[in-house]
Motif scaffolding. Structure first.
Motif, PDB file in Angstrom:
ATOM      1  N   GLU A  40      -0.815 -12.328 -43.991  1.00 25.62           N
ATOM      2  CA  GLU A  40      -1.303 -11.023 -44.425  1.00 25.62           C
ATOM      3  C   GLU A  40      -1.301 -10.008 -43.289  1.00 25.62           C
ATOM      4  OE1 GLU A  40      -3.448 -10.123 -47.541  1.00 25.62           O
ATOM      5  OE2 GLU A  40      -2.016 -11.523 -48.417  1.00 25.62           O
ATOM      6  N   ARG A  41      -1.464 -10.517 -42.072  1.00 19.54           N
ATOM      7  CA  ARG A  41      -1.494  -9.599 -40.935  1.00 19.54           C
ATOM      8  C   ARG A  41      -0.090  -9.114 -40.563  1.00 19.54           C
ATOM      9  NH1 ARG A  41      -4.065  -6.845 -37.782  1.00 19.54           N
ATOM     10  NH2 ARG A  41      -3.685  -7.940 -35.845  1.00 19.54           N
ATOM     11  N   ALA A  42       0.907  -9.961 -40.798  1.00 15.13           N
ATOM     12  CA  ALA A  42       2.293  -9.568 -40.527  1.00 15.13           C
ATOM     13  C   ALA A  42       3.052  -9.680 -41.838  1.00 15.13           C
ATOM     14  CB  ALA A  42       2.905 -10.470 -39.459  1.00 15.13           C
ATOM     15  N   ALA A  86      10.091  -5.742 -38.663  1.00  8.71           N
ATOM     16  CA  ALA A  86       9.495  -6.886 -39.348  1.00  8.71           C
ATOM     17  C   ALA A  86       8.577  -7.660 -38.407  1.00  8.71           C
ATOM     18  CB  ALA A  86      10.593  -7.797 -39.889  1.00  8.71           C
ATOM     19  N   ILE A  87       8.959  -7.717 -37.134  1.00  7.33           N
ATOM     20  CA  ILE A  87       8.163  -8.488 -36.179  1.00  7.33           C
ATOM     21  C   ILE A  87       6.912  -7.729 -35.751  1.00  7.33           C
ATOM     22  CG2 ILE A  87       8.147  -9.505 -33.859  1.00  7.33           C
ATOM     23  CD1 ILE A  87      11.179  -9.981 -34.240  1.00  7.33           C
ATOM     24  N   TYR A  88       7.059  -6.425 -35.464  1.00  9.65           N
ATOM     25  CA  TYR A  88       5.966  -5.725 -34.807  1.00  9.65           C
ATOM     26  C   TYR A  88       5.119  -4.839 -35.718  1.00  9.65           C
ATOM     27  CZ  TYR A  88       8.277  -7.403 -30.625  1.00  9.65           C
ATOM     28  OH  TYR A  88       8.826  -8.207 -29.676  1.00  9.65           O
ATOM     29  N   LEU A  89       5.587  -4.624 -36.957  1.00 12.35           N
ATOM     30  CA  LEU A  89       4.785  -3.796 -37.856  1.00 12.35           C
ATOM     31  C   LEU A  89       3.773  -4.677 -38.578  1.00 12.35           C
ATOM     32  CD1 LEU A  89       4.310  -0.963 -38.960  1.00 12.35           C
ATOM     33  CD2 LEU A  89       6.051  -1.399 -40.691  1.00 12.35           C
ATOM     34  N   ARG A  90       2.477  -4.355 -38.404  1.00 12.47           N
ATOM     35  CA  ARG A  90       1.418  -5.160 -39.013  1.00 12.47           C
ATOM     36  C   ARG A  90       0.640  -4.293 -39.998  1.00 12.47           C
ATOM     37  NH1 ARG A  90       0.950  -8.362 -34.225  1.00 12.47           N
ATOM     38  NH2 ARG A  90       3.130  -8.876 -33.902  1.00 12.47           N
ATOM     39  N   ALA A  91      -0.172  -4.966 -40.788  1.00 17.28           N
ATOM     40  CA  ALA A  91      -1.020  -4.223 -41.716  1.00 17.28           C
ATOM     41  C   ALA A  91      -2.365  -4.922 -41.830  1.00 17.28           C
ATOM     42  CB  ALA A  91      -0.348  -4.125 -43.075  1.00 17.28           C
TER      43      ALA A  91
END
Ligand SMILES: [Zn+2]
Lengths: 319, 354
Positions: free
Chosen positions: A10-12, A282-287
């Motif tokens: 969920e975080r990534a 995809a690797i560094y964008l989190r939510a």
């Protein structure tokens, strides 16, 4: 065969599952067809690359979908050629003959470049609108509101200020334009939000500005990473807060090879740069947080029929 | 044959986990709310090919915005045998075909218009542009050609050029005052630029055996000026360059421009030859010099192979047809006089000596 259900973090929430191999075949065929057709195929080539990138980008396990078709880009380009580029070329060619004297020439050139800058602003904004309206996830479309000329007026004004202030307006410009774009970006019936602010950027900017010459411009990457972090952190969508975990080093490893790839393949290899960017995001964008998906309803706003003519006419690139 | 899938109804972004069954006529599944949905095989469409994990997304013509996301690609092989239009892209943007045809027609007709109309338009525009601008353009063109080369300004030679030009200019009375210069270059060449600018290369004077031969070439270039060919060619090239670059981009645009530039040069040459013969007759010089020079250049070409083709020939191909035309029109003036006296011819030969 089931791959992701367990793997969703969920975080990534983003993951990019596109391999370089299939993209390579795509790029080679696209390049050949583009050359054979004297460049006309480029609109279909770009569309195929986008479909590849979109369908391999997943959010919470579900792929994005690119629903644009090449003929929309082609027609958009033709419209711009006949309505904007040809008249502009004729005016410019005539002016070279008609205008006598240095003062007249300077005034004409200034006006001419202002018009070009304005059209670039409109082109960038419209191209973004086209791409968003062709982006679907979970069957729900994205969209962009706001008039291209409103964006372009700001774009021109801020760019002039940027020049007058020797670059010191850059953070303000980027924050304001980001704010304008985000506040007009929709997924379904809900829009993105940008929390005001971003003044903190100025301290980093000042340091980087003074280091610009000693570091041969590399300090700008440090500032840019900071800016991207700040802008992303202030962006939210329906109780979901975003976060881009980018550092100057990571950014350098993204943009420098990307520039080299594009330059050494005279632009034909640009899809590889886009592939690297997709993987980077995809690797560094989190939510943080999850929206109430059942409350997000289909976007029913109008969508442009044709796309990106202006941006293409000025070679503005983009994905 | 059942599989688990995720269903999106196209109205909201919520995901519904469903179990999809295959029936005789299509796919069937029941939503958690109890709603039963069936998608006939004929309506099934694949959104995109499966990714490396085998995940693919389906939609149905009956529910174009709904999606069924399945991660079992053995199912895809099965659906391929049942759903005939699975891979049809008719679910994507429609009715664009007409637009593509319409715009392709537009482009082709615009290109044809450029090929057919630009020459005519360039004549009209050429006459509308004030002479002082045309002269300015001509100076620029000449300066481009002469970059890095020296102008020959020997006093006697300059005088001889004036002697040769004067009767031809009076006979032809071109719109522009002629400015004829000699460039210190080995190339066997001569050209007319817009605005009555004519450049003769030293190599051409060296290759000529008499003043009449130089006068023949000069008469031909003056004839180009009389017909305003250089001005029209410049406008034509500029116009097509703007058009093709806008439509085709850089490289292809330049190719298109060249095509236009050369498409009409042939008839211009024939016209210039005809007028040149008239000028030579009216001035009493006669056309033997012109004919002899072209014939000898052709021999040089045959003997020396491609790498030494005099450059005047590459823009002025001396086809047999053209030579015959010059021969046929060889109407001698009643009293023949040489283009220059022996002394003037000697001066002209030495114009580049310093
Ligand atoms: Zn000629």
């Amino acid at each position: 065969m089931s791959d992701q259900a367990a793997a969703i973090d969920e975080r990534a929430p983003f993951s990019f599952v596109g391999d370089m191999g299939p993209l390579f075949g795509l790029v080679v065929v696209n390049a050949l067809l583009t050359i054979v057709t004297l460049g006309i195929y480029r609109f279909w080539a770009r569309t195929r690359v986008r479909r590849f990138l979109w369908r391999n980008m997943r959010l919470l396990g579900e792929p994005f979908e690119y629903s644009g078709v090449g003929s929309e880009l082609f027609v958009g380009f033709l419209i711009v050629v006949f309505i904007v580029l040809l008249p502009l070329g004729i005016v410019n060619a005539l002016a070279q003959f008609l205008i006598q004297g240095d003062v007249g020439a300077i005034l004409f050139n200034m006006a001419y470049y202002l018009v070009i800058l304005f059209l670039i602003g409109v082109g960038l904004y419209r191209a973004r609108r086209y791409r968003l309206t062709r982006t679907t996830w979970r069957g729900i479309r994205a969209n962009q509101t706001g008039a291209g000329k409103q964006y372009a007026i700001r774009y021109v004004g801020y760019t002039i200020l940027q020049g007058i202030t020797l670059g010191w307006f850059t953070p303000a410009k980027n924050v304001r334009l980001w704010d304008f774009r985000l506040a007009n970006t929709w997924f379904g019936n809900a829009r993105f939000k940008y929390a005001r602010g971003g003044e903190g950027l100025y301290r980093t900017f000042a340091i980087c500005w003074f280091l610009l010459i000693p570091t041969l411009g590399i300090s700008f990457l440090w500032y840019k990473a900071r800016e991207l972090r700040t802008l992303t952190a202030k962006t939210s969508y329906e109780k979901t807060q975003f976060e881009l975990d980018v550092t100057a080093g990571r950014l350098a490893w993204l943009v420098i090879p990307n520039a080299l790839i594009t330059i050494f393949t005279v632009g034909l290899g640009a899809p590889f740069a886009q592939w690297r960017t997709a993987r980077f995001l995809a690797i560094y964008l989190r939510a943080r947080g999850t929206p109430d998906f059942s409350a997000i309803e289909q976007d029913l706003r109008a969508r442009p029929q044709f796309g990106e003519g202006l941006a293409d006419g000025f070679n503005l690139g983009g994905v | 044959m059942d599989t688990s899938a995720t269903y999106f109804d196209g109205q909201a972004a919520a995901a519904h986990t469903v179990t999809v069954e295959t029936t005789q006529s299509g796919l069937a599944f029941v939503l958690p709310s109890g709603t039963e949905i069936s998608w006939p095989y004929n309506d099934l469409r694949l959104i995109d090919k499966p990714d490396i994990y085998g995940r693919f997304v389906l939609t149905s013509l009956s529910q174009r915005e709904a999606r069924l996301s399945i991660s079992d690609d053995t199912w895809l092989a099965f659906l391929d045998t049942r759903a005939p239009d699975l891979r049809s892209n008719d679910v994507r943007a429609r009715a664009r075909g007409l637009w593509v045809i319409a715009t392709a027609t537009l482009v082709v007709s615009a290109a044809v218009a450029v090929v057919l109309l630009v020459p005519g338009l360039s004549i009209v525009i050429g006459r509308a542009i004030p002479p002082s601008w045309v002269e300015q353009i001509g100076e620029d063109v000449v300066a481009q050609f002469a970059a890095g080369e020296r102008w020959c300004t020997g006093t006697g030679g300059t005088n001889a050029v004036a002697q040769m030009v004067r009767p031809l200019e009076e006979a032809g009375s071109p719109d522009f005052h002629l400015i004829v210069r000699v460039l210190d270059s080995d190339a066997i060449n001569a050209f007319a630029a817009p605005g009555g600018r004519i450049v003769i290369f030293r190599g051409l004077i060296d290759a000529a055996e008499s003043a009449d031969e130089v006068a023949g070439v000069l008469a031909h270039e003056i004839a180009h000026v009389i017909h305003r060919h250089p001005t029209e060619a410049t406008i034509r090239v500029l116009g097509s360059w703007i058009f093709f670059r806008a439509v085709l981009g850089d490289s292809a645009g330049s190719a298109g421009t060249l095509l236009i530039a050369f498409a009409h040069s042939r008839e211009n040459e024939v016209q210039a030859d005809r007028t040149a013969l008239t000028l030579l007759r009216e001035t009493g010089i006669g056309s033997q010099g012109m004919a002899a020079f072209f014939e000898r250049l052709t021999d040089v070409e045959v003997e020396s192979g491609a790498d030494r083709i005099p450059s005047f020939l590459t823009t002025h191909p001396p086809t047999g047809e053209r030579l015959r035309a010059i021969e046929a029109a060889r109407v001698q003036p009643t009293t023949v006089r040489p283009a220059l006296t022996a002394a003037e011819w000697k001066d002209l030969k030495a114009i580049c000596d310093v």
